[in-house]
Design a protein around this motif. Structure first.
Motif, PDB file in Angstrom:
ATOM      1  N   ALA A   1       0.804  -1.223   0.000  1.00 39.04           N
ATOM      2  CA  ALA A   1       0.000   0.000   0.000  1.00 39.04           C
ATOM      3  C   ALA A   1       0.838   1.275   0.000  1.00 39.04           C
ATOM      4  CB  ALA A   1      -0.919   0.009   1.223  1.00 39.04           C
ATOM      5  N   GLU A   2       2.165   1.157   0.030  1.00 37.58           N
ATOM      6  CA  GLU A   2       3.021   2.339   0.137  1.00 37.58           C
ATOM      7  C   GLU A   2       3.071   3.098  -1.193  1.00 37.58           C
ATOM      8  OE1 GLU A   2       5.103   5.332   1.011  1.00 37.58           O
ATOM      9  OE2 GLU A   2       4.750   3.896   2.639  1.00 37.58           O
ATOM     10  N   PRO A   3       2.639   4.384  -1.231  1.00 34.53           N
ATOM     11  CA  PRO A   3       2.647   5.155  -2.491  1.00 34.53           C
ATOM     12  C   PRO A   3       4.046   5.301  -3.094  1.00 34.53           C
ATOM     13  CG  PRO A   3       1.314   6.259  -0.813  1.00 34.53           C
ATOM     14  CD  PRO A   3       2.032   5.142  -0.131  1.00 34.53           C
ATOM     15  N   ALA A   4       5.063   5.481  -2.251  1.00 34.62           N
ATOM     16  CA  ALA A   4       6.423   5.657  -2.758  1.00 34.62           C
ATOM     17  C   ALA A   4       6.894   4.411  -3.512  1.00 34.62           C
ATOM     18  CB  ALA A   4       7.384   5.964  -1.611  1.00 34.62           C
ATOM     19  N   VAL A   5       6.459   3.230  -3.071  1.00 33.43           N
ATOM     20  CA  VAL A   5       6.830   1.985  -3.745  1.00 33.43           C
ATOM     21  C   VAL A   5       6.214   1.929  -5.139  1.00 33.43           C
ATOM     22  CG1 VAL A   5       6.568  -0.531  -3.682  1.00 33.43           C
ATOM     23  CG2 VAL A   5       7.186   0.713  -1.612  1.00 33.43           C
ATOM     24  N   HIS A   6       4.977   2.400  -5.270  1.00 31.10           N
ATOM     25  CA  HIS A   6       4.326   2.398  -6.590  1.00 31.10           C
ATOM     26  C   HIS A   6       5.062   3.307  -7.573  1.00 31.10           C
ATOM     27  CE1 HIS A   6       1.116  -0.064  -5.176  1.00 31.10           C
ATOM     28  NE2 HIS A   6       0.689   0.823  -4.285  1.00 31.10           N
ATOM     29  N   VAL A   7       5.524   4.456  -7.099  1.00 37.17           N
ATOM     30  CA  VAL A   7       6.290   5.366  -7.960  1.00 37.17           C
ATOM     31  C   VAL A   7       7.598   4.705  -8.384  1.00 37.17           C
ATOM     32  CG1 VAL A   7       7.460   7.593  -8.069  1.00 37.17           C
ATOM     33  CG2 VAL A   7       5.251   7.417  -6.926  1.00 37.17           C
ATOM     34  N   LEU A   8       8.288   4.046  -7.432  1.00 31.84           N
ATOM     35  CA  LEU A   8       9.549   3.370  -7.738  1.00 31.84           C
ATOM     36  C   LEU A   8       9.335   2.253  -8.754  1.00 31.84           C
ATOM     37  CD1 LEU A   8      12.564   2.888  -7.116  1.00 31.84           C
ATOM     38  CD2 LEU A   8      11.836   1.357  -5.286  1.00 31.84           C
ATOM     39  N   ASN A   9       8.285   1.457  -8.558  1.00 30.00           N
ATOM     40  CA  ASN A   9       7.999   0.360  -9.498  1.00 30.00           C
ATOM     41  C   ASN A   9       7.786   0.888 -10.910  1.00 30.00           C
ATOM     42  OD1 ASN A   9       8.114  -1.373  -7.337  1.00 30.00           O
ATOM     43  ND2 ASN A   9       5.901  -1.498  -7.064  1.00 30.00           N
TER      44      ASN A   9
ATOM     45  N   GLU B   1      10.173  -0.044 -14.181  1.00 32.79           N
ATOM     46  CA  GLU B   1       9.572  -0.682 -15.356  1.00 32.79           C
ATOM     47  C   GLU B   1       9.809   0.146 -16.619  1.00 32.79           C
ATOM     48  OE1 GLU B   1       5.378  -2.872 -16.598  1.00 32.79           O
ATOM     49  OE2 GLU B   1       5.434  -1.524 -14.874  1.00 32.79           O
ATOM     50  N   GLU B   2       9.723   1.479 -16.504  1.00 34.38           N
ATOM     51  CA  GLU B   2       9.932   2.341 -17.671  1.00 34.38           C
ATOM     52  C   GLU B   2      11.388   2.334 -18.109  1.00 34.38           C
ATOM     53  OE1 GLU B   2       8.462   6.163 -16.667  1.00 34.38           O
ATOM     54  OE2 GLU B   2       6.350   5.638 -17.012  1.00 34.38           O
ATOM     55  N   ILE B   3      12.316   2.438 -17.158  1.00 33.29           N
ATOM     56  CA  ILE B   3      13.739   2.531 -17.506  1.00 33.29           C
ATOM     57  C   ILE B   3      14.257   1.211 -18.064  1.00 33.29           C
ATOM     58  CG2 ILE B   3      16.033   2.781 -16.462  1.00 33.29           C
ATOM     59  CD1 ILE B   3      14.923   5.021 -14.778  1.00 33.29           C
ATOM     60  N   THR B   4      13.731   0.063 -17.563  1.00 31.94           N
ATOM     61  CA  THR B   4      14.177  -1.238 -18.069  1.00 31.94           C
ATOM     62  C   THR B   4      13.351  -1.696 -19.267  1.00 31.94           C
ATOM     63  OG1 THR B   4      12.718  -2.413 -16.515  1.00 31.94           O
ATOM     64  CG2 THR B   4      14.974  -1.934 -15.778  1.00 31.94           C
ATOM     65  N   SER B   5      12.481  -0.802 -19.781  1.00 31.45           N
ATOM     66  CA  SER B   5      11.626  -1.112 -20.937  1.00 31.45           C
ATOM     67  C   SER B   5      10.796  -2.371 -20.704  1.00 31.45           C
ATOM     68  CB  SER B   5      12.481  -1.270 -22.204  1.00 31.45           C
ATOM     69  OG  SER B   5      13.183  -0.073 -22.470  1.00 31.45           O
TER      70      SER B   5
ATOM     71  N   ALA C   1      11.557  -4.957 -18.847  1.00 41.84           N
ATOM     72  CA  ALA C   1      12.310  -6.161 -18.496  1.00 41.84           C
ATOM     73  C   ALA C   1      12.075  -6.559 -17.041  1.00 41.84           C
ATOM     74  CB  ALA C   1      13.804  -5.936 -18.737  1.00 41.84           C
ATOM     75  N   ILE C   2      11.897  -5.554 -16.177  1.00 42.53           N
ATOM     76  CA  ILE C   2      11.528  -5.808 -14.779  1.00 42.53           C
ATOM     77  C   ILE C   2      10.111  -5.264 -14.589  1.00 42.53           C
ATOM     78  CG2 ILE C   2      12.095  -5.414 -12.351  1.00 42.53           C
ATOM     79  CD1 ILE C   2      14.961  -4.948 -13.163  1.00 42.53           C
ATOM     80  N   PRO C   3       9.090  -6.112 -14.619  1.00 51.34           N
ATOM     81  CA  PRO C   3       7.713  -5.626 -14.483  1.00 51.34           C
ATOM     82  C   PRO C   3       7.464  -5.029 -13.105  1.00 51.34           C
ATOM     83  CG  PRO C   3       7.780  -7.889 -15.321  1.00 51.34           C
ATOM     84  CD  PRO C   3       9.157  -7.555 -14.842  1.00 51.34           C
ATOM     85  N   GLY C   4       6.589  -4.040 -13.074  1.00 49.03           N
ATOM     86  CA  GLY C   4       6.268  -3.395 -11.812  1.00 49.03           C
ATOM     87  C   GLY C   4       5.670  -4.353 -10.799  1.00 49.03           C
TER      88      GLY C   4
ATOM     89  N   ALA D   1       6.260  -7.598 -10.523  1.00 49.02           N
ATOM     90  CA  ALA D   1       7.328  -8.438  -9.968  1.00 49.02           C
ATOM     91  C   ALA D   1       8.163  -7.665  -8.946  1.00 49.02           C
ATOM     92  CB  ALA D   1       8.229  -8.954 -11.099  1.00 49.02           C
ATOM     93  N   MET D   2       8.419  -6.412  -9.247  1.00 49.67           N
ATOM     94  CA  MET D   2       9.163  -5.556  -8.323  1.00 49.67           C
ATOM     95  C   MET D   2       8.397  -5.401  -7.012  1.00 49.67           C
ATOM     96  SD  MET D   2      11.947  -3.438  -8.452  1.00 49.67           S
ATOM     97  CE  MET D   2      12.564  -2.046  -7.505  1.00 49.67           C
ATOM     98  N   SER D   3       7.102  -5.156  -7.101  1.00 48.76           N
ATOM     99  CA  SER D   3       6.274  -4.981  -5.911  1.00 48.76           C
ATOM    100  C   SER D   3       6.235  -6.245  -5.066  1.00 48.76           C
ATOM    101  CB  SER D   3       4.852  -4.577  -6.330  1.00 48.76           C
ATOM    102  OG  SER D   3       4.011  -4.451  -5.205  1.00 48.76           O
ATOM    103  N   THR D   4       6.102  -7.395  -5.723  1.00 52.67           N
ATOM    104  CA  THR D   4       6.047  -8.667  -4.997  1.00 52.67           C
ATOM    105  C   THR D   4       7.360  -8.951  -4.276  1.00 52.67           C
ATOM    106  OG1 THR D   4       4.484  -9.545  -6.624  1.00 52.67           O
ATOM    107  CG2 THR D   4       5.634 -11.136  -5.236  1.00 52.67           C
ATOM    108  N   SER D   5       8.483  -8.721  -4.961  1.00 54.14           N
ATOM    109  CA  SER D   5       9.785  -9.004  -4.334  1.00 54.14           C
ATOM    110  C   SER D   5      10.027  -8.066  -3.148  1.00 54.14           C
ATOM    111  CB  SER D   5      10.900  -8.850  -5.356  1.00 54.14           C
ATOM    112  OG  SER D   5      10.964  -7.513  -5.858  1.00 54.14           O
ATOM    113  N   LEU D   6       9.642  -6.798  -3.266  1.00 52.48           N
ATOM    114  CA  LEU D   6       9.809  -5.865  -2.158  1.00 52.48           C
ATOM    115  C   LEU D   6       8.933  -6.272  -0.969  1.00 52.48           C
ATOM    116  CD1 LEU D   6       9.846  -2.427  -4.014  1.00 52.48           C
ATOM    117  CD2 LEU D   6      11.757  -3.504  -2.844  1.00 52.48           C
TER     118      LEU D   6
END
Length: 458
Positions: free
Chosen positions: A428-436, A440-444, A446-449, A451-456
């Motif tokens: 639920a952390e807003p800062a995490v959503h911005v980071l994800n 995702e944008e910078i890696t085009s 390759a790292i889906p948002g 997957a990033m959210s789940t690992s965090l």
């Protein structure tokens, strides 16, 4: 020349865009200092020097416009602001999704393995309501006021191309925003041996110093890993000499840089500085600011421990006695004025900074200024409700509940409970959503948002 002038007058926005594209290419290839107006004219082919000066007064004016375009094109906060669904109701839903799972977990524990007094449970539930309303208003105000201020300051600061401006403004912003961070206010109340202004001031100065270091790293392209290894070696060395009571406080204080007030400013400033560079590694270098800024509070509190060597222990929150509903109301009634004054004192520096910057540099239109003022008001009301809910409602219940669970014969249950709470908090952390979104944008992709959210969360 006449044809070029006619084309320029007929389609001024197209001509201006061509000039900016040509200038950006040359700035990247030759550098700003080695690029002349005549080089830009030659690159365009078909426009005269007079046509270029018709749209821009100088080469510096072209650079300013290029910098603005790069900053706002690569800024994820702009995309968020364009979304119409992120209104006050949506912010309230976000706050509800953040707090409700924790409330449900606490209720399950209260009615099963860790019973708490009825009065404490009632203060917790009222505190939860205040917390949800406060978080909704606070995040709405942060998006409407804090993030735009950070964006404008970041763009203006980097356009100046003066190192002393970058250093002084970055430090000032780091201090001002940290002082306003609700997480730090909560932490300070738990360390009564150190005066609140002293602890808050030390952490704010630490963030300010390391925000300067983080932005200079982007400008001078210093590898992030070297700085992290070097500074954490200093942290671990100092950890061997400071009083044990201060060690936990020092590392906990680093968490203020991930708070809802600090993240928008730090990320907006980082994006502004990195976008001005415009090289291939600029977007990657916009990361790492929060990591570096987290070191500042740790070192600052460690230094503070030398002045208050016997005052670093956490003080347990007292469980209030609430015999009836009138006493329950009085509990919140007494706490509210304290936080009204405290939050006003914290937000006053940000408001004053915006006023000065608006007069000196920004010069925004009245409509935008009014929107930011309303956003600051939302932030103020949200923070008052947030701190009242946390300190009067959540803290006593959390302290009592933790004690009850720790005294159980099967204390291992703390591990799955902590994991479950951690999962929902990160989700639920807003800062995490911005980071994800950034990753995702910078890696085009390759790292889906997701997957990033789940690992965090794990």
């Amino acid at each position: 020349e006449r044809e070029a002038s006619m084309a320029r007058n007929k389609y001024p926005e197209v001509t201006e865009e061509r000039i900016l594209e040509a200038a950006q290419r040359l700035f990247l290839e030759k550098g700003y200092d080695r690029t002349t107006i005549q080089d830009i004219v030659n690159e365009l082919g078909g426009l005269t020097k007079g046509a270029v000066y018709h749209h821009f007064k100088s080469k510096e004016g072209i650079l300013d416009k290029v910098g603005d375009q790069l900053f706002f094109q690569n800024n994820p906060f702009e995309a968020v602001k364009q979304r119409k669904d992120l209104n006050g109701l949506e912010k309230l839903r976000e706050a509800l999704s953040s707090v409700l799972p924790i409330v449900l977990i606490v209720l399950v524990l209260c009615f099963s393995i860790a019973p708490i007094p009825t009065a404490t449970l009632m203060t917790f539930l009222i505190g939860a309501v205040l917390l949800i309303g406060g978080m909704g208003l606070f995040t709405l105000g942060a998006d409407q006021a804090m993030t735009p201020i950070g964006e404008r300051v970041g763009a203006a600061m980097t356009r100046s191309r003066k190192l002393w401006i970058v250093v002084s403004v970055s430090f000032l912003i780091g201090v001002i925003v940290t002082v306003s961070e609700p997480d730090l206010q909560v932490l300070a109340t738990q360390v009564p041996g150190v005066p609140n202004p002293v602890l808050i001031g030390a952490v704010a100065v630490g963030v300010g110093i390391f925000l300067v270091i983080a932005l200079l790293r982007i400008l001078f392209r210093v590898p992030l890993n070297r700085l992290l290894v070097g500074f954490y070696l200093v942290v671990f060395t100092l950890a061997a000499f400071i009083p044990g009571d201060f060690l936990a406080i020092a590392f906990d204080s680093g968490g203020v840089t991930t708070g809802p007030m600090t993240v928008p400013f730090i990320m907006a400033l980082g994006l502004g500085v990195s976008s001005i560079r415009s090289d291939a590694d600029a977007s990657q270098d916009s990361f790492g600011l929060v990591a570096l800024c987290s070191i500042g509070p740790i070192l600052a509190v460690m230094v503070l421990s030398l002045l208050y060597p016997a005052s670093g222990a956490y003080t347990p929150v007292s469980i209030p006695e609430v015999p009836d509903s009138r006493a329950l109301w009085k509990l919140f009634e007494e706490g509210l004025p304290e936080y009204i004054a405290e939050v006003a004192l914290c937000l006053a520096p940000i408001a004053a900074f915006f006023v000065v910057f608006q007069v000196v540099s920004l010069k925004l239109k009245k409509k935008k200024v009014l929107k930011i003022v309303v956003g600051i008001l939302y932030t103020y009301i949200g923070l008052v409700l947030f701190l009242t809910g946390v300190n009067v409602g959540f803290m006593p219940a959390g302290n009592y509940l933790g004690y009850q669970i720790a005294t159980l014969p099967y204390r291992w249950v703390l591990i799955p409970i902590g994991m479950l709470m951690g999962w929902f908090i990160v989700q639920a952390e807003p800062a995490v959503h911005v980071l994800n979104k950034q990753v995702e944008e910078i890696t085009s992709g390759a790292i889906p948002g997701r997957a990033m959210s789940t690992s965090l969360s794990i």
